[in-house]
Design a protein around this motif. Structure first.
Motif, PDB file in Angstrom:
ATOM      1  N   LEU A   1     -39.949  19.866  47.438  1.00 31.45           N
ATOM      2  CA  LEU A   1     -41.342  19.806  47.888  1.00 31.45           C
ATOM      3  C   LEU A   1     -41.491  19.501  49.376  1.00 31.45           C
ATOM      4  CD1 LEU A   1     -42.980  17.901  44.893  1.00 31.45           C
ATOM      5  CD2 LEU A   1     -43.516  20.229  45.624  1.00 31.45           C
ATOM      6  N   ASP A   2     -40.477  18.985  50.007  1.00 32.53           N
ATOM      7  CA  ASP A   2     -40.597  18.494  51.383  1.00 32.53           C
ATOM      8  C   ASP A   2     -41.004  19.568  52.391  1.00 32.53           C
ATOM      9  OD1 ASP A   2     -37.949  19.493  50.808  1.00 32.53           O
ATOM     10  OD2 ASP A   2     -37.340  18.752  52.792  1.00 32.53           O
TER      11      ASP A   2
ATOM     12  N   ALA B   1     -45.875  21.908  40.274  1.00 32.28           N
ATOM     13  CA  ALA B   1     -46.129  21.426  41.636  1.00 32.28           C
ATOM     14  C   ALA B   1     -45.401  22.249  42.692  1.00 32.28           C
ATOM     15  CB  ALA B   1     -45.742  19.953  41.759  1.00 32.28           C
ATOM     16  N   VAL B   2     -44.134  22.532  42.471  1.00 32.36           N
ATOM     17  CA  VAL B   2     -43.354  23.284  43.472  1.00 32.36           C
ATOM     18  C   VAL B   2     -43.961  24.665  43.677  1.00 32.36           C
ATOM     19  CG1 VAL B   2     -41.101  24.269  44.023  1.00 32.36           C
ATOM     20  CG2 VAL B   2     -41.234  21.981  43.027  1.00 32.36           C
TER      21      VAL B   2
ATOM     22  N   GLU C   1     -47.625  16.440  57.007  1.00 35.93           N
ATOM     23  CA  GLU C   1     -47.670  14.999  57.286  1.00 35.93           C
ATOM     24  C   GLU C   1     -47.525  14.195  56.000  1.00 35.93           C
ATOM     25  OE1 GLU C   1     -47.988  13.530  60.339  1.00 35.93           O
ATOM     26  OE2 GLU C   1     -48.035  15.489  61.322  1.00 35.93           O
ATOM     27  N   ILE C   2     -46.932  13.020  56.143  1.00 31.84           N
ATOM     28  CA  ILE C   2     -46.855  12.052  55.045  1.00 31.84           C
ATOM     29  C   ILE C   2     -47.695  10.851  55.473  1.00 31.84           C
ATOM     30  CG2 ILE C   2     -45.351  10.560  53.667  1.00 31.84           C
ATOM     31  CD1 ILE C   2     -44.633  13.500  53.273  1.00 31.84           C
ATOM     32  N   PHE C   3     -48.774  10.590  54.749  1.00 33.42           N
ATOM     33  CA  PHE C   3     -49.629   9.436  55.011  1.00 33.42           C
ATOM     34  C   PHE C   3     -49.371   8.411  53.919  1.00 33.42           C
ATOM     35  CE2 PHE C   3     -51.957  13.121  56.721  1.00 33.42           C
ATOM     36  CZ  PHE C   3     -52.022  12.744  58.056  1.00 33.42           C
TER      37      PHE C   3
ATOM     38  N   ILE D   1     -40.042   8.800  51.640  1.00 36.50           N
ATOM     39  CA  ILE D   1     -40.855   9.693  50.813  1.00 36.50           C
ATOM     40  C   ILE D   1     -40.382  11.135  50.991  1.00 36.50           C
ATOM     41  CG2 ILE D   1     -43.179  10.663  50.530  1.00 36.50           C
ATOM     42  CD1 ILE D   1     -44.211   7.787  51.282  1.00 36.50           C
ATOM     43  N   ARG D   2     -40.139  11.532  52.222  1.00 34.42           N
ATOM     44  CA  ARG D   2     -39.684  12.902  52.481  1.00 34.42           C
ATOM     45  C   ARG D   2     -38.322  13.156  51.820  1.00 34.42           C
ATOM     46  NH1 ARG D   2     -42.030  16.848  54.964  1.00 34.42           N
ATOM     47  NH2 ARG D   2     -43.444  15.610  56.210  1.00 34.42           N
TER      48      ARG D   2
END
Length: 167
Positions: free
Chosen positions: A78-79, A42-43, A84-86, A69-70
């Motif tokens: 990953l941040d 993922a990273v 955006e974080i939905f 979450i962040r």
């Protein structure tokens, strides 16, 4: 009749078991868990993809707000790759509801076809996004059977290769 393909501007990634492992037995906000893990690849995938697309997170998680979450994402690096974080606490609706995806389309100020949803849950992430007019790619890490005609990959490296081949 030929049509010009629409190129994605945005990629939405699911959170639990897509970008970060949803560890059994953990409760409460992931940012407070004693241990957190990024999913394999993922990273590296987000490092590459975030230079070509605006990447975001789209989650149904109810224990965490966007800031929490962040913080969890920061613990695995990953941040910085997600704009955006939905989340449920922000949108007050869950995937696979069309309203969930429609709010994101409105906030991103683009057409649904310019957004690709990537997730591990065929029904919530993929079918929900497709029914809302977005494109979707199933991150089928378990290589579960796919009897439907749905774009799928079985690793983040396959996802990256597929997306970069689209130009």
């Amino acid at each position: 009749m030929t049509t010009t393909p629409i190129h994605y501007r945005h990629i939405l990634f699911d959170w639990g078991d897509t970008l970060m492992r949803d560890l059994p037995g953990q409760i409460g906000p992931m940012a407070n868990w004693p241990k957190v893990e990024a999913m394999p690849g993922a990273v590296q995938a987000l490092q590459v993809l975030s230079t070509h697309y605006v990447c975001h997170l789209a989650t149904n998680a109810k224990d965490s707000d966007a800031a929490e979450i962040r913080r969890a994402l920061a613990r695995v690096g990953l941040d910085t790759h997600l704009s955006e974080i939905f989340c449920f606490k922000q949108l007050q609706v869950e995937k696979p509801a069309s309203a969930y995806f429609q709010q994101i389309v409105k906030k991103l100020n683009c057409s649904p076809e310019q957004i690709l949803m990537v997730g591990d849950n065929l029904q919530k992430d993929i079918i929900g996004a497709l029914e809302a007019g977005l494109d979707a790619c199933w991150l089928n890490l378990d290589d579960a059977g796919n009897k439907q005609d749905i774009q799928q990959v079985n690793s983040f490296s396959s996802l990256t290769s597929w997306l970069l081949s689209k130009g």
